[in-house]
Design a protein around this motif. Structure first.
Motif, PDB file in Angstrom:
ATOM      1  N   GLY A  35      -8.715  -6.567  19.026  1.00 38.00           N
ATOM      2  CA  GLY A  35      -7.960  -5.922  20.099  1.00 38.00           C
ATOM      3  C   GLY A  35      -8.867  -5.361  21.174  1.00 38.00           C
ATOM      4  O   GLY A  35      -8.556  -5.438  22.372  1.00 38.00           O
ATOM      5  N   VAL A  36     -10.018  -4.788  20.784  1.00 36.74           N
ATOM      6  CA  VAL A  36     -10.961  -4.236  21.757  1.00 36.74           C
ATOM      7  C   VAL A  36     -11.558  -5.335  22.627  1.00 36.74           C
ATOM      8  O   VAL A  36     -11.813  -5.143  23.820  1.00 36.74           O
ATOM      9  CB  VAL A  36     -12.070  -3.448  21.018  1.00 36.74           C
ATOM     10  CG1 VAL A  36     -13.206  -3.077  21.964  1.00 36.74           C
ATOM     11  CG2 VAL A  36     -11.486  -2.188  20.390  1.00 36.74           C
ATOM     12  N   PRO A  42      -1.081 -10.482  17.437  1.00 37.17           N
ATOM     13  CA  PRO A  42       0.352 -10.568  17.106  1.00 37.17           C
ATOM     14  C   PRO A  42       0.883  -9.190  16.732  1.00 37.17           C
ATOM     15  O   PRO A  42       0.141  -8.345  16.223  1.00 37.17           O
ATOM     16  CB  PRO A  42       0.382 -11.528  15.914  1.00 37.17           C
ATOM     17  CG  PRO A  42      -0.890 -12.307  15.999  1.00 37.17           C
ATOM     18  CD  PRO A  42      -1.895 -11.381  16.600  1.00 37.17           C
ATOM     19  N   LYS A  43       2.159  -8.966  17.001  1.00 38.08           N
ATOM     20  CA  LYS A  43       2.729  -7.639  16.759  1.00 38.08           C
ATOM     21  C   LYS A  43       2.656  -7.249  15.279  1.00 38.08           C
ATOM     22  O   LYS A  43       2.442  -6.076  14.951  1.00 38.08           O
ATOM     23  CB  LYS A  43       4.178  -7.602  17.240  1.00 38.08           C
ATOM     24  CG  LYS A  43       4.339  -7.954  18.719  1.00 38.08           C
ATOM     25  CD  LYS A  43       3.482  -7.066  19.599  1.00 38.08           C
ATOM     26  CE  LYS A  43       3.698  -7.417  21.069  1.00 38.08           C
ATOM     27  NZ  LYS A  43       2.844  -6.599  21.958  1.00 38.08           N
ATOM     28  N   ASP A  45       0.264  -8.114  13.161  1.00 31.90           N
ATOM     29  CA  ASP A  45      -1.115  -7.690  12.895  1.00 31.90           C
ATOM     30  C   ASP A  45      -1.410  -6.332  13.514  1.00 31.90           C
ATOM     31  O   ASP A  45      -2.234  -5.569  12.993  1.00 31.90           O
ATOM     32  CB  ASP A  45      -2.093  -8.733  13.436  1.00 31.90           C
ATOM     33  CG  ASP A  45      -2.136  -9.981  12.571  1.00 31.90           C
ATOM     34  OD1 ASP A  45      -1.615  -9.923  11.439  1.00 31.90           O
ATOM     35  OD2 ASP A  45      -2.688 -11.000  13.017  1.00 31.90           O
ATOM     36  N   MET A  46      -0.757  -6.014  14.614  1.00 32.78           N
ATOM     37  CA  MET A  46      -0.933  -4.692  15.228  1.00 32.78           C
ATOM     38  C   MET A  46      -0.438  -3.595  14.284  1.00 32.78           C
ATOM     39  O   MET A  46      -1.102  -2.551  14.113  1.00 32.78           O
ATOM     40  CB  MET A  46      -0.173  -4.639  16.560  1.00 32.78           C
ATOM     41  CG  MET A  46      -0.445  -3.404  17.396  1.00 32.78           C
ATOM     42  SD  MET A  46       0.539  -3.404  18.929  1.00 32.78           S
ATOM     43  CE  MET A  46      -0.119  -4.886  19.725  1.00 32.78           C
ATOM     44  N   ILE A  47       0.708  -3.832  13.657  1.00 34.63           N
ATOM     45  CA  ILE A  47       1.236  -2.857  12.695  1.00 34.63           C
ATOM     46  C   ILE A  47       0.321  -2.770  11.484  1.00 34.63           C
ATOM     47  O   ILE A  47       0.039  -1.681  10.967  1.00 34.63           O
ATOM     48  CB  ILE A  47       2.656  -3.237  12.271  1.00 34.63           C
ATOM     49  CG1 ILE A  47       3.585  -3.328  13.485  1.00 34.63           C
ATOM     50  CG2 ILE A  47       3.212  -2.222  11.272  1.00 34.63           C
ATOM     51  CD1 ILE A  47       4.973  -3.841  13.160  1.00 34.63           C
ATOM     52  N   VAL A  48      -0.170  -3.935  11.006  1.00 33.52           N
ATOM     53  CA  VAL A  48      -1.059  -3.960   9.845  1.00 33.52           C
ATOM     54  C   VAL A  48      -2.339  -3.183  10.128  1.00 33.52           C
ATOM     55  O   VAL A  48      -2.840  -2.448   9.261  1.00 33.52           O
ATOM     56  CB  VAL A  48      -1.375  -5.415   9.444  1.00 33.52           C
ATOM     57  CG1 VAL A  48      -2.484  -5.456   8.396  1.00 33.52           C
ATOM     58  CG2 VAL A  48      -0.138  -6.099   8.903  1.00 33.52           C
ATOM     59  N   ALA A  49      -2.890  -3.315  11.339  1.00 27.91           N
ATOM     60  CA  ALA A  49      -4.115  -2.585  11.691  1.00 27.91           C
ATOM     61  C   ALA A  49      -3.895  -1.074  11.650  1.00 27.91           C
ATOM     62  O   ALA A  49      -4.721  -0.328  11.107  1.00 27.91           O
ATOM     63  CB  ALA A  49      -4.594  -3.011  13.081  1.00 27.91           C
ATOM     64  N   CYS A  50      -2.782  -0.624  12.197  1.00 32.62           N
ATOM     65  CA  CYS A  50      -2.485   0.818  12.175  1.00 32.62           C
ATOM     66  C   CYS A  50      -2.217   1.302  10.753  1.00 32.62           C
ATOM     67  O   CYS A  50      -2.660   2.391  10.359  1.00 32.62           O
ATOM     68  CB  CYS A  50      -1.279   1.112  13.070  1.00 32.62           C
ATOM     69  SG  CYS A  50      -1.544   0.780  14.817  1.00 32.62           S
ATOM     70  N   LEU A  51      -1.512   0.489   9.970  1.00 33.15           N
ATOM     71  CA  LEU A  51      -1.239   0.857   8.578  1.00 33.15           C
ATOM     72  C   LEU A  51      -2.531   0.925   7.778  1.00 33.15           C
ATOM     73  O   LEU A  51      -2.709   1.842   6.958  1.00 33.15           O
ATOM     74  CB  LEU A  51      -0.278  -0.158   7.960  1.00 33.15           C
ATOM     75  CG  LEU A  51       0.095   0.043   6.484  1.00 33.15           C
ATOM     76  CD1 LEU A  51       0.772   1.397   6.288  1.00 33.15           C
ATOM     77  CD2 LEU A  51       1.001  -1.084   6.000  1.00 33.15           C
TER      78      LEU A  51
END
Length: 322
Positions: A35-36, A42-43, A45-51
């Motif tokens: 992301g950086v 993908p949305k 994977d975005m949730i997985v990263a925060c989780l």
């Protein structure tokens, strides 16, 4: 000196925590770095990263809490309890969001509301993530305030005094905190239950439709559906046990120095750790990064050459034989 059963469960717990921190750290680092670098995640994977980031914090705080318990500093972990409460609440909401996201994207329902959710959920993920963070902060404020007040009262209490107003305040806070945890964790847990149950129902119905068509034995699509159902059922059981274990742990009826305390900790965080493992190996991006990391490690071990590679002309390295 801790007893032998206590040492055994302590070793398992700390090993489990280190493995969980490692795998969640890998997921958060890999997806966060992409992301950086400006790559569109993908949305899901975005949730997985925060989780993964919230679970890394959760396991780290739990590790530190229990390490202080071993050193007989359990009475000084009150402020770490505030961070644990925030990380745990955030993990519940992010896990619920991930379950809802996969349910909406994968399940096949023709209801207009469900179709509208499928159309809107991807573009709403960033706002849902911010909403989960805001809810976690707001629900942590009451417990943090009560925890701080009780801690200050206990510090100001004279030594060797029993039955004081500080002890009564601590008991009252414990009962209120249990009620607060039930109110704070029940909505995301019920949301997780509902979305997981709907997804399992949809997969089961689709599996029956495929079997009605008499596919050939060993059909990859059929096997994928069966494996998905088994994984969802497995995590449903373990996450339910985690929710109940958290409520039992909040009651603090088990002595911290009892070996059953660490046995309970092992069981409590086992399901969450295994779910992180499933997420790590089910994501193509994370699998590819993990595989590349292992290949890079093997390449360094062979002096910079992979199997079958011939060194450049003029090099003093020998070819790596297969």
């Amino acid at each position: 000196m801790p007893s032998l059963p206590m040492q055994f469960f302590m070793a398992i717990f700390f090993l489990e925590s280190l493995v969980a921190m490692l795998q969640n750290g890998i997921m958060a680092a890999v997806l966060g770095w992409e992301g950086v670098q400006g790559q569109a995640l993908p949305k899901g994977d975005m949730i997985v990263a925060c989780l993964a980031a919230s679970r890394f914090s959760l396991h780290g705080i739990t590790f530190m809490n229990n390490f202080l318990v071993i050193l007989n500093f359990g009475h000084r972990v009150h402020y770490l309890d505030i961070l644990w409460d925030f990380s745990n609440t955030l993990s519940f909401w992010l896990n619920a969001l991930l379950s809802v996201f996969y349910c909406v994207k994968i399940a096949s329902f023709s209801h207009p509301t469900f179709l509208w959710l499928r159309w809107r959920i991807s573009c709403s993920v960033p706002r849902l993530l911010l909403g989960s963070l805001a809810i976690s902060v707001l629900t942590t404020i009451p417990s943090a305030t009560g925890n701080t007040i009780v801690t200050l009262m206990q510090v100001s209490q004279p030594l060797h005094t029993n039955g004081s107003w500080a002890d009564w305040a601590r008991i009252l806070y414990g009962n209120l905190f249990l009620f607060h945890e039930m109110l704070a964790l029940s909505p995301p847990f019920l949301l997780f239950l509902a979305s997981t149950a709907l997804l399992m129902f949809s997969l089961r119905r689709h599996l029956h439709q495929m079997q009605w068509g008499r596919p050939r034995p060993g059909n990859p699509s059929t096997q994928a559906h069966i494996m998905a159902l088994k994984s969802l059922g497995f995590f449903l059981v373990f996450y339910t046990s985690y929710f109940l274990s958290v409520l039992v742990a909040v009651m603090k009826f088990m002595p911290l120095q009892c070996h059953w305390y660490f046995a309970w900790q092992v069981v409590t965080y086992a399901g969450v750790s295994l779910h992180s493992t499933i997420l790590l190996f089910s994501s193509p991006r994370l699998r590819r990064a993990f595989k590349n990391g292992l290949q890079g490690f093997g390449t360094k071990g062979c002096g910079g050459l992979v199997r079958g590679q011939v060194p450049p002309e003029g090099s003093d390295k020998e070819p790596v034989r297969g």
